[in-house]
Write an enzyme that holds these catalytic residues in place. Structure first.
Site, PDB file in Angstrom:
ATOM      1  N   TRP A 163       0.517  -1.386  -0.145  1.00 23.94           N
ATOM      2  CA  TRP A 163      -0.107  -0.376  -0.113  1.00 23.94           C
ATOM      3  C   TRP A 163       0.831   1.222   0.279  1.00 23.94           C
ATOM      4  O   TRP A 163       0.314   2.338  -0.045  1.00 23.94           O
ATOM      5  CB  TRP A 163      -0.820   0.023   1.232  1.00 23.94           C
ATOM      6  CG  TRP A 163      -2.414  -1.040   1.187  1.00 23.94           C
ATOM      7  CD1 TRP A 163      -2.701  -1.557  -0.255  1.00 23.94           C
ATOM      8  CD2 TRP A 163      -2.666  -1.486   1.899  1.00 23.94           C
ATOM      9  NE1 TRP A 163      -3.779  -2.104   0.228  1.00 23.94           N
ATOM     10  CE2 TRP A 163      -3.921  -2.018   1.162  1.00 23.94           C
ATOM     11  CE3 TRP A 163      -2.853  -1.905   3.109  1.00 23.94           C
ATOM     12  CZ2 TRP A 163      -4.824  -3.179   2.546  1.00 23.94           C
ATOM     13  CZ3 TRP A 163      -3.594  -2.127   4.100  1.00 23.94           C
ATOM     14  CH2 TRP A 163      -4.490  -2.932   3.662  1.00 23.94           C
ATOM     15  N   ASP A 205     -15.521  -9.977   5.184  1.00 21.77           N
ATOM     16  CA  ASP A 205     -13.987 -11.447   5.040  1.00 21.77           C
ATOM     17  C   ASP A 205     -14.128 -12.185   5.193  1.00 21.77           C
ATOM     18  O   ASP A 205     -14.917 -12.206   6.100  1.00 21.77           O
ATOM     19  CB  ASP A 205     -12.165 -10.396   5.133  1.00 21.77           C
ATOM     20  CG  ASP A 205     -11.313 -10.474   4.408  1.00 21.77           C
ATOM     21  OD1 ASP A 205     -11.463 -11.863   3.660  1.00 21.77           O
ATOM     22  OD2 ASP A 205     -10.825  -9.986   4.288  1.00 21.77           O
ATOM     23  N   HIS A 262      -7.068 -10.587  -8.831  1.00 17.96           N
ATOM     24  CA  HIS A 262      -5.698 -11.048  -8.923  1.00 17.96           C
ATOM     25  C   HIS A 262      -5.050 -12.509  -8.079  1.00 17.96           C
ATOM     26  O   HIS A 262      -3.994 -12.797  -8.471  1.00 17.96           O
ATOM     27  CB  HIS A 262      -4.851 -10.398  -9.008  1.00 17.96           C
ATOM     28  CG  HIS A 262      -4.284  -9.865  -7.655  1.00 17.96           C
ATOM     29  ND1 HIS A 262      -3.101  -9.188  -7.617  1.00 17.96           N
ATOM     30  CD2 HIS A 262      -4.540  -9.607  -6.638  1.00 17.96           C
ATOM     31  CE1 HIS A 262      -2.595  -8.737  -6.417  1.00 17.96           C
ATOM     32  NE2 HIS A 262      -3.580  -9.284  -5.577  1.00 17.96           N
TER      33      HIS A 262
END
Length: 427
Positions: A230, A281, A326
């Site tokens: 990040w 999540d 991804h």
């Protein structure tokens, strides 16, 4: 006509053109630095760790691509091939990160190989060989024979987050790639997360994520890796905050699918007071996650433990998904998209925040950046059968999930390594 003479003249023209590009672009870059009163880049320990100014990035791209090409074109073919073999990185970065050498070498000072050998318990000869390999890569310097001092690169490695990220690669990641060809031979479908180079390299069952979760140490290493990315140039959160019309949503509900510990949702809530955020999540401790949210945002940032491949139970205006696709093969990405069809209605969208690979190398990105992206792509397939995708592959993926899915727009803020892919569902 003698082809060898023609090729020679073309190559001569190319190296001159590259040299001219370097000269012109360096002058442009230096002009930007001068206009801002900034020092020239250097390897020195006290050199600025900040990226070059935004206005200098195009010149930087041109210089880095041209210098790399000039270097490569001047090599004989065998040397060009062999220079890509970089296994020594695993050795010296593993040593440096495991024994925290950057924090042993004093800032503004130096330390002897002898002292490093005593600290680590290694024989002095192997210490010299490992660190001198790193020095050849501008990590540390040897200002006096037998003594090690910092460069700006080794100084940056004093950061706990970066050092932990490197330790993750050395201990868990980099040698996984060596088994990629074996894994592709054994499991040619390249779809399942428990049929990967990671499984072969570590001789384990289950997925990469399942194995990471078994160890508190490995889970922390993974978290540090996320935090490091990040902060890398091109991945900073400001590209998301400034690159999409969040204000235009008005009062809206945004679900951060696969949002980990909620860093992105917290940033969105801080900037845009009309947004209500829900982080979803797998196997999340909702109470612990919510406890870490700043008190002023607790009523607008919430958490929900959920298998992201099951039917989405909550309706929202935007389903934001950053670098989750991804991690997964097409088989599972189509499943992830289909999980949202029951909740999507007119005006709502799935906002995918992910890389876009050039269709052909060198066609749409500076090559020095594309090399990093291609390396990431191979790392993903090695660990979890994930992948980066080109524009054509993104279109194919959403259509395969359901023909009613359409990509409404793709935008990529200047300087960002990630694109915003807005997907709508024509119910």
């Amino acid at each position: 006509m003698d082809d060898s003479k023609t090729n020679g003249r073309q190559n001569a023209s190319r190296i001159v053109a590259l040299a001219n590009t370097i000269q012109k672009s360096v002058a442009e870059l230096q002009a930007v630095l001068d206009s801002k009163g900034l020092p020239a880049p250097s390897f020195a320990e006290d050199a600025s760790p900040d990226p070059l100014p935004f206005e200098a990035q195009k010149a930087q791209d041109a210089v880095l691509d041209a210098t790399a090409e000039l270097h490569d074109i001047l090599l004989e073919p065998t040397a060009l091939v062999l220079k890509t073999i970089s296994n020594e990185y695993v050795a010296f970065l593993g040593f440096i990160s495991r024994y925290d050498i950057p924090n042993f070498v004093p800032l503004g000072g130096r330390v002897s190989f002898t002292d490093i050998a005593k600290k680590t318990g290694f024989e002095e000869g192997i210490v010299k060989r490992l660190l001198r390999a790193a020095i050849c890569r501008r990590i540390f310097q040897e200002p006096e024979s037998g003594y090690v001092a910092h460069t700006k690169a080794s100084k940056a490695m004093r950061s706990k987050i970066l050092l932990t990220f490197l330790r993750t690669g050395a201990d868990m990641g980099w040698y996984t790639i060596f088994k990629l060809v074996d894994a592709a031979e054994k499991w040619p479908d390249v779809q399942e997360q428990d049929q990967t180079a990671f499984n072969l390299a570590h001789d384990v069952q289950g997925t990469y994520f399942e194995n990471v979760a078994k160890s508190a140490k490995n889970a922390e290493l993974f978290a540090s890796g996320m935090a490091t990315q990040w902060e890398l140039p091109g991945y900073e959160l400001h590209h998301l905050l400034d690159g999409y019309d969040w204000t235009g949503l008005g009062k809206a509900k945004v679900i951060d699918v696969g949002g980990f510990r909620g860093r992105i949702s917290i940033a969105l809530a801080e900037r845009f007071p009309d947004l209500d955020l829900l982080v979803q999540d797998m196997e999340m401790n909702e109470a612990d996650a919510h406890a870490a949210v700043p008190s002023a945002l607790k009523d607008r940032v919430h958490f929900m433990s959920r298998d992201i491949f099951t039917t989405q139970p909550v309706r929202a205006d935007v389903y934001y998904i950053r670098q989750i696709f991804h991690d997964w093969s097409d088989k599972y990405c189509t499943k992830l998209l289909r999980a949202h069809t029951s909740q999507l209605e007119a005006g709502s969208s799935v906002l995918i925040h992910d890389c876009i690979l050039p269709e052909v190398p060198g066609s749409s990105l500076p090559l020095w950046k594309e090399r990093d992206m291609r390396a990431m792509d191979l790392g993903l397939v090695a660990h979890m059968n994930g992948r980066e995708r080109s524009v054509d592959e993104w279109h194919k993926l959403v259509t395969e999930a359901d023909p009613r899915f359409k990509i409404r727009q793709i935008s990529q803020p200047e300087g960002s390594m990630l694109a915003l892919i807005e997907v709508v569902f024509n119910a």
